[in-house]
Design a protein around this motif. Structure first.
Motif, short mmCIF file in Angstrom:
data_model
loop_
_atom_site.label_atom_id
_atom_site.label_comp_id
_atom_site.label_asym_id
_atom_site.label_seq_id
_atom_site.Cartn_x
_atom_site.Cartn_y
_atom_site.Cartn_z
N GLU A 160 0.85 -1.19 0.00
CA GLU A 160 0.00 0.00 0.00
C GLU A 160 0.88 1.24 0.00
N ARG A 161 0.60 2.22 -0.80
CA ARG A 161 1.42 3.42 -0.88
C ARG A 161 1.11 4.32 0.30
N LEU A 162 2.12 4.58 1.17
CA LEU A 162 1.90 5.46 2.30
C LEU A 162 2.49 6.82 1.94
N LEU A 163 1.71 7.84 2.03
CA LEU A 163 2.14 9.13 1.52
C LEU A 163 2.89 9.96 2.56
N GLU A 164 2.61 9.72 3.84
CA GLU A 164 3.25 10.54 4.86
C GLU A 164 4.63 9.98 5.18
N PRO A 165 5.69 10.74 4.97
CA PRO A 165 7.01 10.23 5.34
C PRO A 165 7.14 10.16 6.88
N ILE A 166 7.86 9.15 7.33
CA ILE A 166 8.10 9.06 8.79
C ILE A 166 9.23 10.02 9.17
N LEU A 167 10.13 10.24 8.21
CA LEU A 167 11.24 11.16 8.44
C LEU A 167 11.42 12.05 7.23
N GLN A 168 11.56 13.32 7.48
CA GLN A 168 11.69 14.27 6.38
C GLN A 168 12.66 15.37 6.80
N THR A 169 13.63 15.66 5.93
CA THR A 169 14.49 16.80 6.23
C THR A 169 14.32 17.82 5.11
N THR A 189 21.94 23.09 12.45
CA THR A 189 22.23 24.53 12.44
C THR A 189 21.06 25.30 11.81
N SER A 190 20.55 24.76 10.71
CA SER A 190 19.34 25.35 10.12
C SER A 190 18.61 24.29 9.31
N GLY A 191 17.44 24.62 8.85
CA GLY A 191 16.62 23.67 8.11
C GLY A 191 15.67 22.96 9.06
N ARG A 192 15.00 21.93 8.53
CA ARG A 192 14.00 21.24 9.36
C ARG A 192 14.22 19.73 9.33
N VAL A 193 13.95 19.09 10.45
CA VAL A 193 13.92 17.63 10.50
C VAL A 193 12.57 17.26 11.11
N LEU A 194 11.74 16.59 10.33
CA LEU A 194 10.45 16.15 10.87
C LEU A 194 10.51 14.64 11.09
N LEU A 195 10.40 14.24 12.34
CA LEU A 195 10.41 12.81 12.64
C LEU A 195 9.04 12.47 13.22
N ASP A 196 8.31 11.68 12.47
CA ASP A 196 6.95 11.30 12.87
C ASP A 196 6.13 12.55 13.23
N GLY A 197 6.33 13.59 12.44
CA GLY A 197 5.55 14.81 12.63
C GLY A 197 6.14 15.80 13.62
#
Lengths: 365, 248
Positions: free
Chosen positions: B19-28, B82-90
């Motif tokens: 099944e295609r899951l669209l929400e990444p668990i980790l995103q930078t 230092t900058s940017g974003r890391v989203l881990l499980d939201g």
């Protein structure tokens, strides 16, 4: 889990654990023995004073309960006035002399009145004082100094002849004639203390009141309360001495634990990094360090109590005149002092551990 | 400033149960990490943007010093970006305090290291249950048994790390990483200290964890053979992701 972990940590470096526990044990022993020795000496001399068997003790104005430190300013004629009071059965004037060589108090006694108040000596060997140079020693003193009946004992540049060895517990360990001691001390017709025996014990308060009227500024104490008065808090110098010794003990414990935990933390840097990577909070890491410290301190305290009893037994064997009083209260206090000192010593290492950067800690070789 | 690289999984990237899951668990997003050495600033990550989806097994490859370890530390919440974003499980790690990141690591991340990093004083059993203890939900015997059986550790639990082979130690470390059911396992050169046979065993187990338990895994390696165990490989060079490809 934490308990298991700290036990394993402690067992992992047995030599470090042994040295740390030993240092804490020495700290605890120092406290227990110093306090035990001072309070033992006080209690023991108080017991001997009580053993005199008198009901009341009269001392010069503002005299210390520690009679060794008092002079001899009371005219002996007071004894006659006291013996005329109602309910007074006997009055024994005693001159005290402190022998700084042997740290002993010598009683100069008027044999007749002293016997009337105390009920008399129990002789192990020998007989009463007869000549001016005669001396009685108690059995403890005789045993510790290996004194035999008939031998000569030199005190204050004066040769005494040991004529009797008596059961201990009558105020002092050495007794000579009052007149002899007065002459030696240059205190003619003076006494340091009057021991008073009432006809009935329950007349003691009435006699005390009468004496206070007769001698308003004099120190009049019932001997029943004497032991409770003989505490280090009544002798400011001694209290300070005990506090200094406790302070030194705490500093030793603090430094040893500080160093021990500091090196442990450095050695375990990578492990702390691992704990942090697993999500262990600062509080969790502080808890591990302080729990381990507490375990070491409890081990040291238990060993210290054992060591104290051992040291005390050795001391008493070597110096039979010593009394070391080990009380549960001070055992508990010494243990708490060790734990609190240890936790203070571990506080900085624990804080340092909790603040380690996990990435740097994991890269530590 | 360098242009950020944005790599998305290819259309045939794996999904759980197809099944295609669209929400990444980790995103930078445009992730930068700059170290300061004296007065010189050394950028270790230069605008990295990646997405990892639940159930993926992603390898990150690159030469020494390319920033892949730094990347793992930052996405695992061990180091602050230092900058940017890391989203881990939201959850955005870059705005979190140190203690919040600690909490996030505890509940969502499992680490596996090149040097195993087991606590030397504890036996295998306690090394694994330590993670459950820190996690705070107490000992879960069922989960423990599943993990121990899966990793073939049942006979070695009473042994301390010094009594275990490298391969066994890494299996214990794997068990520790997954016993608290993290959202993502981050493995930093997990076979770097192992011989070929043990390496294959550990890599096979990682793949098995991914397939059987649906465990999301990000693995750093400089070995192409090891990297090939993943569904896809991200290549890093000089702090940037330069290529993302699917190997399966």
């Amino acid at each position: 889990m934490i308990r298991y972990m700290i036990v394993q940590n402690v067992l992992h470096r047995p030599l470090r654990t042994f040295i740390t526990v030993l240092a804490v044990a020495v700290e605890v022993t120092l406290v227990i023995i110093v306090v035990g020795l001072t309070s033992g000496l006080l209690a023991e001399s108080a017991k001997r004073i009580e053993g005199v068997g008198a009901d009341i003790m009269v001392q010069p104005p503002s005299a210390s309960v520690f009679m060794a430190f008092s002079g001899a300013p009371m005219p002996i004629a007071i004894a006659d006035k006291l013996s005329q009071l109602e309910y007074v059965q006997a009055v024994a004037p005693v001159l005290l002399q402190f022998n700084s060589n042997g740290l002993e108090i010598i009683y100069g006694i008027d044999q007749e009145s002293f016997l009337a108040v105390t009920g008399g000596f129990v002789f192990h060997e020998g007989h009463d004082l007869q000549g001016p140079n005669d001396i009685l020693v108690d059995d403890v003193y005789a045993r510790s100094k290996k004194i035999k009946l008939g031998q000569t004992l030199r005190l204050f540049d004066h040769d005494f002849h040991v004529v009797g060895i008596v059961e201990h517990g009558k105020g002092a360990r050495l007794f000579v004639f009052l007149s002899t001691l007065q002459e030696m001390a240059g205190a003619h017709d003076k006494a340091s203390v009057f021991f008073i025996k009432c006809d009935r014990t329950d007349h003691t308060p009435a006699v005390i009141d009468a004496i206070k009227q007769l001698l308003p500024r004099y120190e009049v104490r019932p001997l029943k309360d004497f032991i409770s008065l003989m505490t280090s808090s009544n002798l400011p110098g001694l209290g300070a001495f005990i506090n200094v010794m406790i302070g030194i003990a705490v500093v030793i414990g603090f430094l040893v634990i500080f160093l021990s935990m500091y090196t442990t933390i450095i050695e375990r840097t990578r492990e702390i990094g691992v704990l942090k990577s697993l999500g262990a909070s600062k509080g969790y890491i502080v808890r591990i360090v302080l729990s381990e410290t507490t375990l070491l301190c409890i081990g040291g305290a238990v060993a210290g109590v054992g060591l104290s009893y051992l040291m005390s037994a050795i001391f008493i064997k070597l110096f039979p005149t010593l009394t070391i009083l080990i009380t549960p209260l001070w055992v508990l206090r010494a243990g708490l002092i060790a734990i609190v000192g240890g936790l203070l010593g571990a506080a900085y290492p624990a804080w340092m551990a909790s603040r380690k950067d996990p990435v740097e800690a994991l890269a530590y070789e | 400033m360098l242009k950020p690289t944005r790599i998305f999984p290819s259309s045939n990237s794996p999904t759980l149960a197809g099944e295609r899951l669209l929400e990444p668990i980790l995103q930078t997003e445009n992730l930068w990490k700059v170290y300061r050495q004296g007065k010189v600033e050394v950028p270790a990550l230069r605008g990295v943007s990646i997405e990892i989806f639940p159930g993926e097994f992603v390898s990150i490859m690159g030469p020494s010093g390319c920033g892949k370890s730094t990347m793992l530390h930052v996405i695992g919440g061990l180091a602050q970006a230092t900058s940017g974003r890391v989203l881990l499980d939201g959850n955005d790690l870059t705005t979190m305090s140190d203690s919040a990141r600690t909490l996030l690591r505890r509940h969502k991340v499992g680490f596996v290291f090149q040097r195993f990093n087991l606590l030397p004083t504890l036996d295998a059993y306690h090394n694994i249950t330590l993670a459950q203890h820190i996690h705070g939900n107490g000992f879960d015997p069922h989960r423990f048994q599943v993990v121990a059986d899966l990793l073939g550790l049942s006979g070695r639990l009473k042994h301390k790390p010094s009594e275990l082979s490298g391969g066994e130690q890494q299996r214990v470390a794997l068990a520790r990483a997954i016993v608290s059911e993290p959202k993502i396992v981050l493995a930093d050169e997990p076979t770097g200290n192992l011989d070929t046979k043990s390496s294959e065993a550990v890599l096979g187990l990682l793949r098995q964890l991914n397939q059987d338990l649906g465990q999301t895994i990000v693995m750093i390696t400089h070995n192409p053979e090891a990297a090939a165990y993943g569904h896809r490989v991200l290549h890093m060079r000089d702090g940037e992701v330069v290529d993302g490809s699917s190997v399966h």
